[in-house]
Design a protein around this motif. Structure first.
Motif, PDB file in Angstrom:
ATOM      1  N   ALA A 219     -12.264  -7.355 -23.595  1.00 32.08           N
ATOM      2  CA  ALA A 219     -13.331  -6.949 -22.686  1.00 32.08           C
ATOM      3  C   ALA A 219     -13.822  -8.140 -21.875  1.00 32.08           C
ATOM      4  O   ALA A 219     -14.154  -8.001 -20.694  1.00 32.08           O
ATOM      5  CB  ALA A 219     -14.484  -6.324 -23.477  1.00 32.08           C
ATOM      6  N   LYS A 220     -13.856  -9.325 -22.487  1.00 31.37           N
ATOM      7  CA  LYS A 220     -14.317 -10.521 -21.770  1.00 31.37           C
ATOM      8  C   LYS A 220     -13.371 -10.873 -20.626  1.00 31.37           C
ATOM      9  O   LYS A 220     -13.805 -11.153 -19.507  1.00 31.37           O
ATOM     10  CB  LYS A 220     -14.431 -11.706 -22.726  1.00 31.37           C
ATOM     11  N   ALA A 221     -12.056 -10.850 -20.902  1.00 26.34           N
ATOM     12  CA  ALA A 221     -11.087 -11.163 -19.848  1.00 26.34           C
ATOM     13  C   ALA A 221     -11.165 -10.141 -18.719  1.00 26.34           C
ATOM     14  O   ALA A 221     -11.093 -10.493 -17.539  1.00 26.34           O
ATOM     15  CB  ALA A 221      -9.675 -11.209 -20.434  1.00 26.34           C
ATOM     16  N   ALA A 222     -11.331  -8.869 -19.084  1.00 28.12           N
ATOM     17  CA  ALA A 222     -11.426  -7.823 -18.061  1.00 28.12           C
ATOM     18  C   ALA A 222     -12.698  -7.997 -17.234  1.00 28.12           C
ATOM     19  O   ALA A 222     -12.670  -7.872 -16.004  1.00 28.12           O
ATOM     20  CB  ALA A 222     -11.409  -6.443 -18.718  1.00 28.12           C
ATOM     21  N   TYR A 223     -13.810  -8.291 -17.898  1.00 26.35           N
ATOM     22  CA  TYR A 223     -15.087  -8.465 -17.185  1.00 26.35           C
ATOM     23  C   TYR A 223     -15.014  -9.664 -16.251  1.00 26.35           C
ATOM     24  O   TYR A 223     -15.400  -9.575 -15.081  1.00 26.35           O
ATOM     25  CB  TYR A 223     -16.213  -8.639 -18.199  1.00 26.35           C
ATOM     26  N   ASP A 224     -14.525 -10.793 -16.750  1.00 24.75           N
ATOM     27  CA  ASP A 224     -14.405 -11.986 -15.899  1.00 24.75           C
ATOM     28  C   ASP A 224     -13.465 -11.736 -14.726  1.00 24.75           C
ATOM     29  O   ASP A 224     -13.680 -12.236 -13.615  1.00 24.75           O
ATOM     30  CB  ASP A 224     -13.906 -13.179 -16.723  1.00 24.75           C
ATOM     31  N   LEU A 226     -13.100  -9.122 -13.018  1.00 25.35           N
ATOM     32  CA  LEU A 226     -13.746  -8.350 -11.958  1.00 25.35           C
ATOM     33  C   LEU A 226     -14.494  -9.232 -10.968  1.00 25.35           C
ATOM     34  O   LEU A 226     -14.909  -8.770  -9.909  1.00 25.35           O
ATOM     35  CB  LEU A 226     -14.713  -7.329 -12.574  1.00 25.35           C
ATOM     36  N   PHE A 227     -14.672 -10.522 -11.303  1.00 26.86           N
ATOM     37  CA  PHE A 227     -15.361 -11.451 -10.410  1.00 26.86           C
ATOM     38  C   PHE A 227     -14.397 -12.454  -9.771  1.00 26.86           C
ATOM     39  O   PHE A 227     -14.835 -13.428  -9.164  1.00 26.86           O
ATOM     40  CB  PHE A 227     -16.445 -12.211 -11.189  1.00 26.86           C
ATOM     41  N   ILE A 228     -13.096 -12.229  -9.931  1.00 25.47           N
ATOM     42  CA  ILE A 228     -12.106 -13.121  -9.322  1.00 25.47           C
ATOM     43  C   ILE A 228     -12.296 -13.131  -7.804  1.00 25.47           C
ATOM     44  O   ILE A 228     -12.439 -12.087  -7.170  1.00 25.47           O
ATOM     45  CB  ILE A 228     -10.672 -12.677  -9.677  1.00 25.47           C
ATOM     46  N   GLY A 229     -12.290 -14.325  -7.221  1.00 26.42           N
ATOM     47  CA  GLY A 229     -12.470 -14.464  -5.780  1.00 26.42           C
ATOM     48  C   GLY A 229     -13.886 -14.807  -5.372  1.00 26.42           C
ATOM     49  O   GLY A 229     -14.131 -15.121  -4.206  1.00 26.42           O
ATOM     50  N   SER A 230     -14.832 -14.766  -6.319  1.00 29.22           N
ATOM     51  CA  SER A 230     -16.216 -15.133  -6.001  1.00 29.22           C
ATOM     52  C   SER A 230     -16.325 -16.644  -5.833  1.00 29.22           C
ATOM     53  O   SER A 230     -15.524 -17.411  -6.366  1.00 29.22           O
ATOM     54  CB  SER A 230     -17.154 -14.654  -7.105  1.00 29.22           C
TER      55      SER A 230
END
Length: 400
Positions: A219-224, A226-230
């Motif tokens: 879940a942590k890898a998936a959550y992080d 979702l912010f790729i490119g910020s």
């Protein structure tokens, strides 16, 4: 309870309570909005209700990771997406579970993101989708031959496995509709791509969650992900990796974002405010003025740095920005001396801010000596709590 303490409560209690529910039930947007209102109000005010003026930073920014200039409190929408991806992952990696044949309620955007980050290495092809999974040269057939994919019925693309499609070239029968020149070119291209591909009947398909370091969903890898490119927070290391108390970290985060209540912010909103800085009674008050430009602050920093024989690092009359001054001092080496200097700067800024607040709200008189005495007491407490950098600086001075 301090704001830093309430932050912990919000993240690990108010947010943690929802995790198991969010994995199983689609939480409607109105419920997410209502829960966010409670979380936001408790963080900033410690109560169920809070007005806009109580919230120093927009909630969207608060719910970003620390590395992206947020406070690290989980964004419920992204957290729910990350948690629901678990079922898609288990459906791929453990297809024998009894519920795998049932329709799984996953938001469309979460499903699209999962499809983008999942890569498959085909063995027998029984658990890899022919048209929509990344299984050929790390890409989807849908992306390689988009014009051909557009004429395939969705009910087929969502079910057809690689094993089924390659058996007797059944994928050709999936093609329906008019055959334009572009579709024919895509058809020939796909034929060339898979003409020599062979299935391995005794080997299971292997799936990789590409944004996780070990290739396995979390879940942590998936959550992080979702912010790729910020955009990365340039002061992340100084604000959050410097050893300091939690309430000091919170203050440093607010100060870097220039969200502390000072005279300039009060004046902008038409609120009552003092005309002069309460520390020096000379200039108008801004956060940078309080922390480095004020004559009180400069004398405080010089005398504090002298204790550790670092007076050459103290702000000068030309210093106008706290973050700029700190960035200039921090060489990024990460050695014990630099860690101690960063902790010392965090401590000094915290003491000046608290001294200014005591002048405004408690009516005490400005006193550099009193602020230094408080700094020395706080320094000893920090060292006892584990500030190794500060301890190293103090031991270096005693040794010489």
């Amino acid at each position: 309870m301090t704001r830093a303490g309430r932050k912990v409560q919000v993240q690990h209690v108010l947010t943690g309570m929802l995790i198991y529910l969010a994995m199983a039930v689609n939480i409607p947007p109105w419920a997410i909005k209502a829960i966010d209102k409670i979380r936001r109000s408790f963080l900033w005010r410690g109560r169920k209700e809070a007005r806009g003026g109580h919230c120093l930073v927009a909630w969207g920014r608060v719910c970003r990771p620390l590395q992206l200039d947020g406070l690290g409190i989980s964004s419920l929408k992204e957290l729910i997406w990350a948690l629901r991806m678990r079922w898609l992952w288990l459906q791929k990696t453990e297809p024998n579970r009894p519920w795998c044949s049932l329709p799984i309620q996953v938001p469309d955007k979460a499903r699209a993101f999962f499809s983008m980050v999942l890569t498959s290495k085909v063995g027998n092809g029984a658990n890899t989708l022919f048209w929509t999974d990344k299984w050929i040269h790390g890409q989807k057939i849908a992306d390689l031959v988009p014009r051909l994919f557009d004429i395939i019925p969705k009910k087929i693309t969502n079910r057809r496995t690689v094993q089924e499609a390659l058996t007797d070239r059944r994928w050709i029968a999936d093609i329906t509709g008019s055959l334009s020149v572009g579709v024919l070119l895509d058809y020939l291209h796909l034929w060339n791509l898979i003409s020599d591909f062979e299935l391995l009947p005794d080997i299971e398909d292997k799936h990789t969650f590409s944004i996780a370091a070990n290739g396995t969903y979390s879940a942590k890898a998936a959550y992080d992900g979702l912010f790729i490119g910020s955009v990365h927070f340039g002061h992340y290391e100084r604000v959050w990796k410097t050893w300091a108390s939690s309430k000091c970290h919170f203050f440093l985060w607010l100060s870097v974002l220039n969200k502390c209540w000072t005279t300039d912010r009060l004046a902008k909103r038409g609120l009552d405010h003092p005309e002069k800085c309460p520390l020096c009674d000379q200039e108008s008050e801004t956060l940078d003025h309080i922390l480095v430009s004020c004559v009180f602050a400069r004398e405080f920093w010089f005398r504090l740095m002298c204790i550790f024989r670092l007076q050459n690092l103290a702000p000068t009359p030309s210093t106008v920005s706290f973050t700029g001054w700190w960035e200039m001092i921090d060489n990024g080496s990460g050695d014990m001396i630099m860690k101690g200097v960063n902790s010392l700067i965090a401590l000094g800024a915290w003491i000046i801010w608290n001294h200014q607040n005591r002048i405004v709200f408690d009516g005490i008189s400005p006193s550099v000596s009193a602020a230094l005495c408080q700094a020395r007491e706080e320094q000893q407490l920090w060292e006892m709590a584990g500030a190794k950098g500060l301890s190293f600086l103090a031991a270096t001075i005693r040794g010489t």
